[in-house]
Design an enzyme around this catalytic site. Structure first.
Site, PDB file in Angstrom:
ATOM      1  N   CYS A   1       6.774  -4.918  15.378  1.00 16.87           N
ATOM      2  CA  CYS A   1       6.370  -4.005  16.454  1.00 16.87           C
ATOM      3  C   CYS A   1       4.933  -4.336  16.897  1.00 16.87           C
ATOM      4  O   CYS A   1       4.075  -4.640  16.069  1.00 16.87           O
ATOM      5  CB  CYS A   1       6.460  -2.554  15.987  1.00 16.87           C
ATOM      6  SG  CYS A   1       8.131  -2.100  15.505  1.00 16.87           S
TER       7      CYS A   1
ATOM      8  N   CYS B   1      -1.022   6.062   9.762  1.00 22.36           N
ATOM      9  CA  CYS B   1       0.212   5.399  10.167  1.00 22.36           C
ATOM     10  C   CYS B   1      -0.066   4.065  10.815  1.00 22.36           C
ATOM     11  O   CYS B   1      -0.862   3.982  11.756  1.00 22.36           O
ATOM     12  CB  CYS B   1       0.922   6.247  11.220  1.00 22.36           C
ATOM     13  SG  CYS B   1       2.030   7.425  10.556  1.00 22.36           S
TER      14      CYS B   1
ATOM     15  N   CYS C   1       1.711  -2.391  15.324  1.00 21.92           N
ATOM     16  CA  CYS C   1       1.691  -2.083  13.886  1.00 21.92           C
ATOM     17  C   CYS C   1       1.065  -3.213  13.070  1.00 21.92           C
ATOM     18  O   CYS C   1       1.457  -4.375  13.202  1.00 21.92           O
ATOM     19  CB  CYS C   1       3.124  -1.810  13.432  1.00 21.92           C
ATOM     20  SG  CYS C   1       3.270  -1.537  11.671  1.00 21.92           S
TER      21      CYS C   1
ATOM     22  N   CYS D   1       7.028  -6.616   7.182  1.00 19.54           N
ATOM     23  CA  CYS D   1       8.175  -6.056   7.910  1.00 19.54           C
ATOM     24  C   CYS D   1       8.666  -7.101   8.912  1.00 19.54           C
ATOM     25  O   CYS D   1       7.867  -7.824   9.509  1.00 19.54           O
ATOM     26  CB  CYS D   1       7.758  -4.789   8.653  1.00 19.54           C
ATOM     27  SG  CYS D   1       9.112  -3.983   9.531  1.00 19.54           S
TER      28      CYS D   1
ATOM     29  N   GLU E   1       0.820  -1.202   0.000  1.00 20.69           N
ATOM     30  CA  GLU E   1       0.000   0.000   0.000  1.00 20.69           C
ATOM     31  C   GLU E   1       0.867   1.271   0.000  1.00 20.69           C
ATOM     32  O   GLU E   1       1.990   1.273   0.508  1.00 20.69           O
ATOM     33  CB  GLU E   1      -0.919  -0.001   1.220  1.00 20.69           C
ATOM     34  CG  GLU E   1      -1.914  -1.151   1.141  1.00 20.69           C
ATOM     35  CD  GLU E   1      -2.947  -1.104   2.249  1.00 20.69           C
ATOM     36  OE1 GLU E   1      -4.121  -1.325   1.941  1.00 20.69           O
ATOM     37  OE2 GLU E   1      -2.583  -0.850   3.403  1.00 20.69           O
TER      38      GLU E   1
ATOM     39  N   CYS F   1       3.423   8.656   1.078  1.00 20.31           N
ATOM     40  CA  CYS F   1       3.975   7.737   2.067  1.00 20.31           C
ATOM     41  C   CYS F   1       4.245   6.424   1.337  1.00 20.31           C
ATOM     42  O   CYS F   1       3.314   5.721   0.934  1.00 20.31           O
ATOM     43  CB  CYS F   1       2.928   7.586   3.177  1.00 20.31           C
ATOM     44  SG  CYS F   1       3.400   6.480   4.468  1.00 20.31           S
TER      45      CYS F   1
HETATM   46  C1  LIG Z   1       4.656   2.108   9.614  1.00 19.16           C
HETATM   47  S1  LIG Z   1       6.122   2.834  10.133  1.00 19.16           S
HETATM   48  C2  LIG Z   1       7.216   2.648   8.753  1.00 19.16           C
HETATM   49  C3  LIG Z   1       8.572   3.224   8.972  1.00 19.16           C
HETATM   50  C4  LIG Z   1       9.487   2.489   9.942  1.00 19.16           C
HETATM   51  N1  LIG Z   1       9.377   1.099   9.825  1.00 19.16           N
HETATM   52  C5  LIG Z   1       9.230   2.935  11.375  1.00 19.16           C
HETATM   53  O1  LIG Z   1       8.779   2.135  12.167  1.00 19.16           O
HETATM   54  O2  LIG Z   1       9.535   4.097  11.675  1.00 19.16           O
HETATM   55  C6  LIG Z   1       5.765   4.585  10.087  1.00 19.16           C
HETATM   56  C7  LIG Z   1       5.293   5.166  11.403  1.00 19.16           C
HETATM   57  O3  LIG Z   1       4.029   4.608  11.734  1.00 19.16           O
HETATM   58  C8  LIG Z   1       4.008   4.381  13.127  1.00 19.16           C
HETATM   59  N2  LIG Z   1       2.951   3.418  13.449  1.00 19.16           N
HETATM   60  C9  LIG Z   1       2.972   2.087  13.276  1.00 19.16           C
HETATM   61  N3  LIG Z   1       1.813   1.537  13.717  1.00 19.16           N
HETATM   62  C10 LIG Z   1       1.051   2.564  14.170  1.00 19.16           C
HETATM   63  C11 LIG Z   1      -0.264   2.646  14.718  1.00 19.16           C
HETATM   64  N4  LIG Z   1      -1.026   1.565  14.867  1.00 19.16           N
HETATM   65  N5  LIG Z   1      -0.742   3.862  15.084  1.00 19.16           N
HETATM   66  C12 LIG Z   1       0.027   4.974  14.895  1.00 19.16           C
HETATM   67  N6  LIG Z   1       1.253   4.954  14.360  1.00 19.16           N
HETATM   68  C13 LIG Z   1       1.766   3.764  13.998  1.00 19.16           C
HETATM   69  C14 LIG Z   1       5.391   3.876  13.349  1.00 19.16           C
HETATM   70  O4  LIG Z   1       5.759   3.844  14.684  1.00 19.16           O
HETATM   71  C15 LIG Z   1       6.211   4.864  12.561  1.00 19.16           C
HETATM   72  O5  LIG Z   1       6.458   6.003  13.346  1.00 19.16           O
HETATM   73  S1  SF4 Z   2       6.331   0.178  12.948  1.00 22.16           S
HETATM   74 FE1  SF4 Z   2       5.656  -1.426  11.551  1.00 22.16          FE
HETATM   75  S2  SF4 Z   2       6.701  -0.958   9.671  1.00 22.16           S
HETATM   76 FE2  SF4 Z   2       7.791   0.194  11.258  1.00 22.16          FE
HETATM   77  S3  SF4 Z   2       9.414  -1.190  11.947  1.00 22.16           S
HETATM   78 FE3  SF4 Z   2       7.672  -1.594  13.263  1.00 22.16          FE
HETATM   79  S4  SF4 Z   2       6.618  -3.319  12.299  1.00 22.16           S
HETATM   80 FE4  SF4 Z   2       7.964  -2.418  10.778  1.00 22.16          FE
END
Ligand SMILES: C[S@@+](CC[C@H](N)C(=O)[O-])C[C@H]1O[C@@H](n2cnc3c(N)ncnc32)[C@H](O)[C@@H]1O
Ligand code: SF4
Length: 345
Positions: A115, A338, A118, A111, A91, A104
């Site tokens: 986390c 996000c 996420c 990934c 996406e 974005c």
């Molecule tokens: C999806 S990540 C991709 C970039 C990288 N992997 C990272 O973690 O920074 C982009 C941002 O989305 C945040 N994020 C992930 N899951 C989220 C959620 N459920 N609600 C709000 N922000 C979220 C992450 O912490 C990060 O700051």
């Molecule tokens: S926030 Fe999601 S996309 Fe970013 S490092 Fe963690 S698992 Fe990967």
């Protein structure tokens, strides 16, 4: 299968053009046609017939296919689900501001970082995206704007905040940035590109050495190690204090900045003690904090705090004089905010 044309940086293309004895002008002409003008038709008559025949024979000019487009009724955010050549899906999100957009981009299918908050992390890592697939996300989104919102095809910022950990797919992301930055092509200003990372230290070191001027966003999410361990498992391998100490040693250029992203999760990391500790940790650094109220997704175990709690958290940070923004929630009605991205749309 032919390699994708969109994997080639300007230097790669120059080398190929030189090796095959084509005119030097072929490289800027192709970059201008496909990236500055963003045409998706063959460039007949612009380069010699042998050069055209060569590129058409040996390179693939196809772009990722748009599977589904989701348009937010609330705020005009657009989410694209792309189908890649091998059937995998990723996406990409266009986030509007005043008839302009930030894009974005995804850097991986899924990934590996896992986390806890996420949606992408839940999928695990399926594979890295190629440079061409990242360039393709941009070109297709731009073309969609030109066709569906004519006059609005202005994508000013590029953030690697979609699916995946960009520093875990460093070489392909670096090449994509080189193509975005090329003066003969997209000509994006370096300060308009941001790489977001969960704190993958080996990649951070390479970012510092090999991507001068590109902005960094660090997903911080808790100043306490036990809580950060729970949220971001790689914190156990590359603890926050090591990551912050490394960032502190970097000599940023004048236009470059580091953003610390902090997801606010109800009753987990949204209290006054968390805010005090975060403020103490970041006070005095040349830093911005981006507060992101948690975006729920199907089956998520965490919840979003109310706006009063978010404002209270910010008020504590204000006492430390750290510039702090509360990130407006855009596109959550189509799971485009996000952390809500997934390969199933
Ligand atoms: C999806 S990540 C991709 C970039 C990288 N992997 C990272 O973690 O920074 C982009 C941002 O989305 C945040 N994020 C992930 N899951 C989220 C959620 N459920 N609600 C709000 N922000 C979220 C992450 O912490 C990060 O700051
Ligand atoms: S926030 Fe999601 S996309 Fe970013 S490092 Fe963690 S698992 Fe990967």
């Amino acid at each position: 299968m032919k390699p994708s044309f969109y994997d080639l940086t300007y230097t790669d293309l120059e080398t190929i053009v030189e090796r095959h004895g084509f005119n030097n002008s072929v490289t800027p002409t192709l970059f201008n046609w496909f990236y500055k003008k963003k045409r998706n038709s063959p460039c007949h008559n612009l380069i010699s017939k042998p050069a055209l025949a060569f590129f058409e024979r040996y390179y693939d000019f196809s772009l990722p296919e748009i599977d589904t487009v989701y348009e937010s009724e609330k705020d005009r955010t657009v989410k694209f689900l792309f189908k890649l050549n091998d059937g995998q899906k990723v996406e990409t999100v266009l986030i509007p501001f005043n008839n302009k957009y930030s894009i974005c981009l995804s850097s991986q299918v899924g990934c590996a970082m896992n986390c806890a908050f996420c949606f992408t992390g839940e999928q695990g890592l399926k594979r890295n995206l190629t440079t061409g697939e990242m360039i393709g996300q941009f070109l297709k989104a731009w073309q969609w704007l030109a066709e569906n919102r004519p006059g609005e095809e202005r994508i000013l910022n590029i953030v690697f905040m979609g699916q995946g950990e960009p520093l875990h797919n460093f070489d392909a992301v670096k090449k994509a940035c080189e193509i975005f930055l090329s003066q003969f092509g997209f000509s994006v200003g370096v300060q308009k590109i941001t790489i977001s990372t969960a704190g993958y230290l080996p990649g951070l070191k390479r970012w510092n050495r090999e991507m001068p001027g590109v902005n960094l966003a660090l997903s911080l999410h808790s100043p306490f190690s036990e809580k950060r361990d729970e949220l971001i498992p790689i914190n156990r391998k590359y603890p926050l204090d090591e990551v912050l100490a490394y960032i502190d040693r970097i000599a940023l250029n004048k236009k470059q900045f580091v953003t610390y992203e902090y997801i606010l999760i109800k009753d987990f990391n949204d209290g006054p003690l968390d805010a005090e500790k975060l403020g103490t940790l970041l006070a005095g650094k040349s830093a911005y904090i981006s507060l992101i109220p948690f975006n729920p997704f199907p089956g998520s175990r965490y919840r979003r705090p109310d706006m009063q709690t978010v404002e209270r958290f910010k008020a504590v940070l204000d006492t430390f004089r750290i510039p702090t923004l509360i990130r407006g929630v855009k596109g959550d009605d189509v799971l485009a905010a996000c952390g809500q991205l997934n390969s199933n749309g």
